[in-house]
Write an enzyme that holds these catalytic residues in place. Structure first.
Site, PDB file in Angstrom:
ATOM      1  N   GLY A   1      -1.695   8.272 -11.713  1.00 42.51           N
ATOM      2  CA  GLY A   1      -2.441   6.922 -11.610  1.00 42.51           C
ATOM      3  C   GLY A   1      -3.774   7.468 -11.402  1.00 42.51           C
TER       4      GLY A   1
ATOM      5  N   VAL B   1      -4.600  11.130 -10.002  1.00 39.95           N
ATOM      6  CA  VAL B   1      -3.569  11.599  -9.162  1.00 39.95           C
ATOM      7  C   VAL B   1      -2.699  12.017 -10.122  1.00 39.95           C
ATOM      8  CG1 VAL B   1      -1.776  11.329  -7.298  1.00 39.95           C
ATOM      9  CG2 VAL B   1      -4.108  10.097  -7.169  1.00 39.95           C
TER      10      VAL B   1
ATOM     11  N   LYS C   1      -4.822  15.066  -6.242  1.00 41.63           N
ATOM     12  CA  LYS C   1      -5.777  14.139  -6.485  1.00 41.63           C
ATOM     13  C   LYS C   1      -7.085  15.106  -7.031  1.00 41.63           C
ATOM     14  CE  LYS C   1      -6.766  10.069  -5.234  1.00 41.63           C
ATOM     15  NZ  LYS C   1      -7.108   8.988  -4.607  1.00 41.63           N
TER      16      LYS C   1
ATOM     17  N   ASP D   1     -10.661   2.164   2.627  1.00 39.70           N
ATOM     18  CA  ASP D   1     -10.255   2.016   1.237  1.00 39.70           C
ATOM     19  C   ASP D   1      -8.817   1.402   1.308  1.00 39.70           C
ATOM     20  OD1 ASP D   1     -10.394   1.382  -1.498  1.00 39.70           O
ATOM     21  OD2 ASP D   1      -9.607   3.167  -2.128  1.00 39.70           O
TER      22      ASP D   1
ATOM     23  N   GLY E   1      -8.034   6.019  -9.957  1.00 37.66           N
ATOM     24  CA  GLY E   1      -8.747   5.045  -8.975  1.00 37.66           C
ATOM     25  C   GLY E   1     -10.363   5.531  -8.831  1.00 37.66           C
ATOM     26  N   GLY E   2     -11.022   4.860  -8.072  1.00 37.62           N
ATOM     27  CA  GLY E   2     -12.535   4.978  -8.022  1.00 37.62           C
ATOM     28  C   GLY E   2     -12.935   6.167  -7.449  1.00 37.62           C
ATOM     29  N   MET E   3     -11.823   7.152  -7.057  1.00 32.51           N
ATOM     30  CA  MET E   3     -12.177   8.523  -6.140  1.00 32.51           C
ATOM     31  C   MET E   3     -11.666   9.551  -7.068  1.00 32.51           C
ATOM     32  SD  MET E   3     -13.101  10.168  -3.634  1.00 32.51           S
ATOM     33  CE  MET E   3     -12.804  11.875  -3.027  1.00 32.51           C
TER      34      MET E   3
END
Length: 434
Positions: free
Chosen positions: A49, A56, A69, A167, A51-53
């Site tokens: 997946g 992963v 990550k 978060d 995300g904003g960071m």
């Protein structure tokens, strides 16, 4: 003291300026896919997946599997980011709790001449709360309470280590195959490090909808921000809808800062008054009116209606509304049939009450014959017709030492609460012995 002022046009305008300033002038290139590469001895098998960071991956080292990550490259270009990344990764490693996904390692490696910072976490197979919500549409209250307790236990550990998650959202809470509830992505997604990310269409990419009001104002964030985020999650789980729906940044931000969410019991009448009040306390825009800590909230949620928080809260609700607490609505699979005569009789009696002739009605019958269903159907018909109905309702079991007065006693307790009932009723039943 906290400066939790009322939301207004100036506050909203300032928050919008801060939010959009964070969005402007920063490249948002995602991580390049590095599947198959080896970072620090960890081979990346497949993507899990993004995300904003960062992105992963499922990774392996030896005969073990991990979640790794890789941080988005543009974040590494921000001044001081890597230092904060290392500091918060150290905090993550220090937290060992069954309700928190463990941070095991962190490092930086060079891949094809490009620096890649990464976190290594324990790999937990299971389903996120987002997946659970998509599967069930609405999550039963008992499961919501369980999830709330388990997430809060994780927050107690996180806050105890001096960290704030920042978060918390359904995608960051995992239910493992062993039915353990675990909080993921500890302490790496900050307001200042890319929480606010918009796509070209203006749709959200990130977790803006779960951020507390104070996070939009550039203020110091404490543990109560996580409690607010948990309130949004518990609201959404129980009714299947977000308390502040919207498809663009400005709309959602304005609602978070200036609007009160629709009462949870209106969206799902099957939730208890206790659960509804707990969630709305978490959602308070004034953080001083939320629970003071995750530990305090855990105590309230664990004790439930039998604890010390709920009686005082219920008493305040009754005093403010002059009404009994909201009853839990029981869903019916079939319509009412064969009760037309009884419903007509009830309607006739109701019309006499509207005309000023007060009545008390006693409905008798065997257990399970449908007395409560009849009352619910009648009140539902009145509500559908636009009538504003206020009524006392009580019941008592037949046989034994039970008497008809038990129904009235139950109704009075529901209306006024059991605390100090004798003194309260003296003002209404002046000619009746207490």
């Amino acid at each position: 003291m906290d400066d939790d002022r009322q939301a207004g046009p100036d506050r909203l305008d300032r928050a919008l300026r801060i939010g959009f300033r964070k969005l402007s002038g920063v490249p948002r290139a995602p991580c390049r896919d590095v599947t198959g590469q080896v970072l620090g001895g960890y081979r990346l098998l497949s993507g899990l997946g993004s995300g904003g960071m960062g992105r992963v991956y499922l990774a392996e080292k030896g005969d073990q599997r991990f979640a790794l990550k890789v941080v988005h490259p543009h974040l590494l270009e921000e001044p001081g980011f890597f230092r904060r990344f290392l500091r918060e990764a150290e905090i993550g490693k220090s937290i060992r709790h069954p309700n928190v996904v463990r941070t095991l390692d962190f490092n930086q490696a060079i891949v094809n001449g490009v620096p890649c910072a990464f976190l290594v976490m324990e790999y937990v197979e299971g389903q996120t709360l987002r997946g659970l919500l998509e599967e069930l549409s609405r999550v039963p209250e008992e499961l919501c309470r369980h999830v709330g307790r388990e997430v809060t236990k994780g927050l107690v550990a996180i806050h105890g280590a001096g960290a704030v998650h920042r978060d918390l959202k359904p995608e960051n809470v995992l239910i493992s195959r062993d039915h353990e509830v675990k909080v993921m992505d500890l302490g790496v997604a900050r307001f200042l490090d890319g929480t606010f990310v918009l796509s070209r269409t203006g749709a959200f990419v990130g977790s803006v909808q779960y951020a507390s009001p104070e996070q939009f104002e550039g203020r110091e964030i404490d543990a109560r921000a996580d409690l607010y985020s948990l309130g949004v999650i518990l609201y959404e789980l129980a009714c299947g809808e977000h308390p502040y729906p919207g498809d663009n940044f400005g709309t959602v931000l304005a609602r978070i800062l200036t609007e009160e969410p629709r009462r949870l019991g209106e969206r799902n009448p099957q939730v208890s008054a206790f659960y509804e009040e707990v969630v709305h306390a978490l959602l308070s825009k004034d953080r001083t009116k939320r629970f003071g800590s995750a530990s305090a909230f855990l105590s309230v949620l664990s004790e439930g209606e039998g604890g010390t928080w709920w009686p005082e809260r219920a008493k305040a609700i009754r005093a403010a509304t002059k009404r009994p607490l909201r009853r839990v609505w029981i869903p019916r699979e079939t319509a009412v049939y064969g009760r037309e005569a009884e419903l007509s009789r009830l309607r006739t009696l109701y019309e006499t009450v509207k005309a000023g002739d007060g009545r008390v009605l006693l409905i008798e019958g065997e257990a399970g014959i449908g007395k409560t269903r009849l009352v619910d159907e009648f009140v539902g018909q009145l509500s559908s017709a636009g009538e504003e109905v206020h009524f006392l309702f009580g019941s008592y079991p037949p046989g034994g030492a039970a008497t008809a007065s038990g129904a009235w006693s139950t109704a009075y307790r529901e209306q006024f609460g059991p605390e100090g009932l004798t003194e309260t009723l003296k003002g209404y039943l002046t000619s009746t012995p207490a």
